[in-house]
Design a protein around this motif. Structure first.
Motif, PDB file in Angstrom:
ATOM      1  N   THR A  94       0.859  -1.175   0.000  1.00  0.00           N
ATOM      2  CA  THR A  94       0.000   0.000   0.000  1.00  0.00           C
ATOM      3  C   THR A  94       0.901   1.233   0.000  1.00  0.00           C
ATOM      4  N   GLY A 158      -1.969  10.685  -5.240  1.00  0.00           N
ATOM      5  CA  GLY A 158      -3.078  10.288  -4.369  1.00  0.00           C
ATOM      6  C   GLY A 158      -3.921   9.197  -5.000  1.00  0.00           C
ATOM      7  N   GLU A 159      -4.178   9.306  -6.317  1.00  0.00           N
ATOM      8  CA  GLU A 159      -4.938   8.279  -7.030  1.00  0.00           C
ATOM      9  C   GLU A 159      -4.208   6.944  -6.989  1.00  0.00           C
ATOM     10  N   GLU A 162      -4.442   5.453  -3.497  1.00  0.00           N
ATOM     11  CA  GLU A 162      -5.785   4.926  -3.251  1.00  0.00           C
ATOM     12  C   GLU A 162      -5.986   3.587  -3.961  1.00  0.00           C
ATOM     13  N   LYS A 165      -4.534   0.383  -2.339  1.00  0.00           N
ATOM     14  CA  LYS A 165      -5.262  -0.254  -1.240  1.00  0.00           C
ATOM     15  C   LYS A 165      -6.041  -1.476  -1.720  1.00  0.00           C
ATOM     16  N   THR A 185      -7.455   1.703 -11.523  1.00  0.00           N
ATOM     17  CA  THR A 185      -8.492   2.372 -10.757  1.00  0.00           C
ATOM     18  C   THR A 185      -9.858   1.760 -11.109  1.00  0.00           C
TER      19      THR A 185
END
Length: 402
Positions: A94, A158-159, A162, A165, A185
């Motif tokens: 992560t 940030g993308e 995220e 995760k 994504t």
């Protein structure tokens, strides 16, 4: 999820001399001495495709006048950031957006030692280098546009964090996770590729081509930089070479195989060979001839070589963009297609820095919008069609006359 707001992020990531007056007549004025060359001239015939970059540039004392460190330091920072991005899939890790932002801006001593294949990073050296990636990214642009591109990259970190995760989740339409071996994504966008290919354009292509080898050619070449063995112009040219490759001979051995090229070069250098192979061997020679021209105070030759380098680097980026769109069409499964379009979208973003060819943000954003506009194509990758891909390829082929 990617959001539609500014520029690419809206679509994807979104010296004066003062002379004293004297009282003597014109007849009494002494003839000023001719400007003395700082260096002994170098014969262009000494340049060969296998001449190591620094070997020709030696001063009268036998010291090298070529200093590649600032360019190479930035190249190593790019490697370190890219290596960290890869740890999401490689180590099922992560990721932390703050770590990526710190690497981008070289704050908080973010770099650690890495020894992995061609990635050879001395963390302490980079932390103390005094250079960074962020302040030269999109630096040919007006301050507001440049900062918008940098802020967008901060957002993409940030993308990426995220999405990481969900590295143990199987990706699907509307669900972030791993699609085959690739982390995407919820819209099926591989952020690691967006960041890497985006930096190939905004960092390497823009800073090398639109700064150092454009306005940077106007730098002083008559005096040495204080405390250094080079002029400002010499250093600009050296920095450009160092940011393109850490190797003394660009693409050495790359004629053997694609695998061999990938092992010796990364980023823009590797795609120069892969997608503009017919002229890639000329770029090392062009860098050497340009540097010799600086020594010889030959502005015509200097401009010729700078234009050659800029033109062919831009062509490599444009061909890569089209190449990955074609790989999407030829992909036999969703993982292959998602990986191809991730790379393609990053290169399409980078087209905005192809100023020799007249491309700009409006051009690249229009193509991106046609592919993954969040309103018309809310599912991103999952909504792509052959017609959308063909329209994008046609636009790039026409603009760059490929």
């Amino acid at each position: 999820m990617l959001h539609y707001n500014f520029k690419l992020r809206a679509i994807l990531f979104a010296s004066v001399a003062v002379f004293g007056l004297v009282s003597c007549s014109d007849d009494d004025e002494p003839t000023p001495p001719a400007q003395q060359d700082l260096r002994a001239k170098i014969d262009y015939a000494k340049v060969t495709p296998t001449t190591p970059y620094k070997s020709l540039f030696i001063d009268a004392k036998g010291d090298t006048t070529a200093d590649l460190k600032s360019g190479t330091d930035r190249y190593r920072m790019f490697q370190a950031l890219n290596y960290y991005l890869g740890s999401a899939v490689r180590d099922s890790a992560t990721l932390d957006a703050a770590v990526m932002k710190n690497m981008f801006a070289n704050t908080g001593n973010p770099f650690k030692d890495i020894k992995s294949g061609a990635v050879l990073v001395n963390g302490a050296d980079l932390n103390a280098s005094g250079v960074q990636l962020r302040n030269v990214t999109a630096s040919s642009r007006a301050s507001a546009e440049a900062e918008a591109n940098r802020a967008a990259l901060d957002g993409y970190f940030g993308e990426m964090a995220e999405a990481s995760k969900s590295v143990k989740v199987k990706a699907a339409k509307g669900v972030a996770g791993k699609l085959g071996n690739y982390l995407v994504t919820a819209r099926g966008i591989e952020m690691a590729q967006i960041i890497q290919k985006g930096l190939i354009g905004a960092l390497q292509l823009d800073y090398i081509g639109n700064v150092l080898l454009d306005k940077g050619l106007e730098a002083d070449n008559k005096t040495l930089v204080s405390g250094k063995k080079y002029t400002a112009l010499e250093h600009n040219w050296d920095e450009a070479f160092g940011l393109l490759t850490p190797n003394p001979i660009l693409l050495e051995g790359a004629n053997m195989s694609e695998k061999g090229a990938k092992a010796t070069e990364q980023f823009l250098g590797s795609y120069l060979w892969e997608y503009n192979r017919e002229v890639s061997s000329k770029i090392h020679t062009a860098f050497l001839k340009g540097r010799v021209a600086i020594v010889n105070n030959d502005k015509t030759e200097l401009k010729t070589q700078a234009t050659l380098i800029r033109t062919e680097l831009e062509k490599a980026v444009a061909k890569a963009a089209v190449g990955y769109l074609d790989k999407w069409k030829k992909g036999t499964d969703d993982p292959a297609r998602a990986h191809a379009i991730g790379e393609g979208l990053g290169f399409i973003y980078s087209l905005r820095f192809c100023t020799i060819n007249g491309a700009d943000a409006t051009f690249s954003d229009a193509i991106l919008k046609g592919l993954i506009d969040p309103v018309a194509s809310p599912n991103g990758f999952w909504d792509l069609t052959n017609d959308k891909i063909n329209a994008a390829s046609d636009a790039i082929n026409a603009k760059f006359k490929l």
